[in-house]
Design an enzyme around this catalytic site. Sequence first.
Site, PDB file in Angstrom:
ATOM      1  N   HIS A 311       0.853  -1.180   0.000  1.00  0.00           N
ATOM      2  CA  HIS A 311       0.000   0.000   0.000  1.00  0.00           C
ATOM      3  C   HIS A 311       0.892   1.233   0.000  1.00  0.00           C
ATOM      4  O   HIS A 311       2.026   1.180   0.454  1.00  0.00           O
ATOM      5  CB  HIS A 311      -0.914   0.000   1.233  1.00  0.00           C
ATOM      6  CG  HIS A 311      -1.836  -1.179   1.298  1.00  0.00           C
ATOM      7  ND1 HIS A 311      -2.162  -1.808   2.477  1.00  0.00           N
ATOM      8  CD2 HIS A 311      -2.485  -1.860   0.329  1.00  0.00           C
ATOM      9  CE1 HIS A 311      -2.992  -2.818   2.230  1.00  0.00           C
ATOM     10  NE2 HIS A 311      -3.192  -2.868   0.930  1.00  0.00           N
ATOM     11  N   THR A 529       3.860   0.957   3.320  1.00  0.00           N
ATOM     12  CA  THR A 529       2.999   0.828   4.499  1.00  0.00           C
ATOM     13  C   THR A 529       3.380  -0.442   5.255  1.00  0.00           C
ATOM     14  O   THR A 529       2.656  -0.886   6.136  1.00  0.00           O
ATOM     15  CB  THR A 529       1.517   0.799   4.082  1.00  0.00           C
ATOM     16  OG1 THR A 529       1.303   1.741   3.025  1.00  0.00           O
ATOM     17  CG2 THR A 529       0.605   1.193   5.226  1.00  0.00           C
ATOM     18  N   TRP A 530       4.515  -1.044   4.889  1.00  0.00           N
ATOM     19  CA  TRP A 530       4.991  -2.293   5.495  1.00  0.00           C
ATOM     20  C   TRP A 530       3.979  -3.425   5.305  1.00  0.00           C
ATOM     21  O   TRP A 530       3.867  -4.325   6.133  1.00  0.00           O
ATOM     22  CB  TRP A 530       5.318  -2.102   6.991  1.00  0.00           C
ATOM     23  CG  TRP A 530       6.179  -0.918   7.245  1.00  0.00           C
ATOM     24  CD1 TRP A 530       7.522  -0.812   6.994  1.00  0.00           C
ATOM     25  CD2 TRP A 530       5.780   0.359   7.756  1.00  0.00           C
ATOM     26  NE1 TRP A 530       7.975   0.436   7.336  1.00  0.00           N
ATOM     27  CE2 TRP A 530       6.933   1.175   7.803  1.00  0.00           C
ATOM     28  CE3 TRP A 530       4.559   0.872   8.187  1.00  0.00           C
ATOM     29  CZ2 TRP A 530       6.887   2.490   8.263  1.00  0.00           C
ATOM     30  CZ3 TRP A 530       4.518   2.191   8.639  1.00  0.00           C
ATOM     31  CH2 TRP A 530       5.672   2.978   8.675  1.00  0.00           C
ATOM     32  N   HIS A 531       3.251  -3.379   4.180  1.00  0.00           N
ATOM     33  CA  HIS A 531       2.217  -4.375   3.891  1.00  0.00           C
ATOM     34  C   HIS A 531       2.586  -5.191   2.667  1.00  0.00           C
ATOM     35  O   HIS A 531       1.771  -5.415   1.777  1.00  0.00           O
ATOM     36  CB  HIS A 531       0.865  -3.683   3.679  1.00  0.00           C
ATOM     37  CG  HIS A 531       0.360  -2.951   4.886  1.00  0.00           C
ATOM     38  ND1 HIS A 531      -0.668  -2.031   4.828  1.00  0.00           N
ATOM     39  CD2 HIS A 531       0.744  -3.010   6.191  1.00  0.00           C
ATOM     40  CE1 HIS A 531      -0.896  -1.554   6.049  1.00  0.00           C
ATOM     41  NE2 HIS A 531      -0.050  -2.134   6.882  1.00  0.00           N
ATOM     42  N   SER A 532       3.816  -5.659   2.616  1.00  0.00           N
ATOM     43  CA  SER A 532       4.312  -6.388   1.445  1.00  0.00           C
ATOM     44  C   SER A 532       3.645  -7.757   1.331  1.00  0.00           C
ATOM     45  O   SER A 532       3.483  -8.464   2.328  1.00  0.00           O
ATOM     46  CB  SER A 532       5.831  -6.559   1.551  1.00  0.00           C
ATOM     47  OG  SER A 532       6.471  -5.311   1.653  1.00  0.00           O
TER      48      SER A 532
END
Length: 599
Positions: A311, A529-532
């Site tokens: 994100h 957003t560290w949402h890999s």
Amino acid sequence: MSHQILSDFDIIFAGGGTTACVVAGRLASYDPSLRILILEAGQHTLNKDAHVQPWQIPTHQAPTSTSVTFNIGNPTPHLNDRAPVVLSGRCVGGGSCVNFMVYTRAPASDFDDWGVDGWESKNLIPLMKKLETYEVQPDRPTHGYDGPIKVSTGGCKLSLCDEFIQVGTTYHKRQYADDTNDLETCNTYMSWYSYIDGTTGRRSDAAHNYLYNQAHNLNIQVWDGKRVKRVIVENKRAVGVEFTSDPISFPGTDQSPSTVRASKLVVVSAGAFGSPGILERSGIGAEAVLKRCGIEQLVNLPGVGENYQDHNLLYVPYLAADEVVTMDALWRGEESILRESLAQWYSNGKSLIAQNGLDSKIKWRPDDEELKVMGSAFQPRWKEFFRDRPDKAVAIFAAGAGCSLRNILPPRNYMTASYYTLYPVSVGSVHINTTENGGERMDFTTGFLDDPSDIVPLNFAYKKLREIFRRMPSYRGEVSAGHPIFPEGSAAFCGEASGPVELNAPDIVYTAEDDEAIAKFHRDHMQTTWHSLGTCAMKPEADQGVVDARLNVYGVSNLKVADMSITPLNVGTNTYSTALLIGERAAMIIAEDLGIDCI
């Protein structure tokens, strides 16, 4: 170089992040006789203040942190030639032990859109309920009340977040809802609940609540500081893994490889960055990638490492009134505040120690007027993806009580506007590669803002959130260094203010030059957003899939992947909730495969 062969286990997990903790913990509780090994490159997190005290989030983002990995992407012109840095968890418990603890869940349609048998929302909702204890409101039909993961309001209420909701429901003309995590509601303002135990005030992570609470079971072992190099495959069957001591977790240790064997199953669970690398080093992947690294191909799976998604996030700082309560003094380490807050936290689990600074949000969808303002570049994406899916938000807008850039800004009170888009079109890739001297490096392309439509909602969000913040009672202006650089004389000039504008004040009028400055700001500063997710996608093999519906890696028996890398499409949520859910589903699948009762 010596090569040590260690004793056998039934199941080996290559990686000890969120999902691995869930799967291993559940399997150990279903059958305590299972011999389970977790190999994690990072260190243990058991009862460490930095992990169990929610306020300590910024410590994991510091450049010196060893609890995360700083994955450096390839420079891209769409980010003005920046090399983006994406953090991922690097400790037992992974992201669950270092994230912001914000509680969001994806709409049910996200899982239905995957089109994968057994992963439809009707099959997953019971698992969503199973994993949580929802301490906020009773008797909600899609929430759970006796699971291992606690959801609460945190340690204390922050008035800034009430201000955000009040302005949002008046000026922004959106309604308020008690629950936008019921798997269908969006476009309403609400309080933002947290993965924090409402009784103890501790972070509610996967390591402590699935794994460390089973310390009595000696058949489940966690070896920290162990970096898995590859899966050992014999006759197209996974039989173990090769690993070394991790030099970051334990500097100066022997780097000789060791081997440990699994009699029943190897589960790769190293996340969107680690899992594709382990598969590729094992000879599973695209021919071109393996050939350039001198690795013999065992299975041709060109989808390994592709489909990388995230994100797109912006943090924008504002000045706040002196009298308002924020996280700033605590994050600066002011001794009196820290001492007082810790005393209360140890006494009853309350105070700012049990806070993340984020108390309110909206899962935002544009109305007709906002769509018109956004212009033509976003229209095809809106019509194709969002218009007929009313449960899917375009972005999350939120207010933060404080600014974590404590070493850069002068000591005072701040508030932060955060906004991030949930379904960007752009995708990237994660592969292994070699350095000039023959070592290994990551070949990581984020894809951020490659598609022209992806920047449009960010540009709109900056303007809309600025108008909301200008109307909040605690607003005292902008931190100009954290905003676009507008032309001299612009009405959009950023700086300190004596107070907010009236609710009915006119909006700032932006010129074409101002719009260019906003777009440049986003290309200069947009971040992960560290949402890999997505790099070992659960799709048909012919569609660049890596695993099937039961998480089996195509072409190899006794080998599964279980983590966010299996997600075939993006999800409209902070991904901790999805990582937990994948863990619960994976535990059920593995138990069924092994003939273990998991009721």
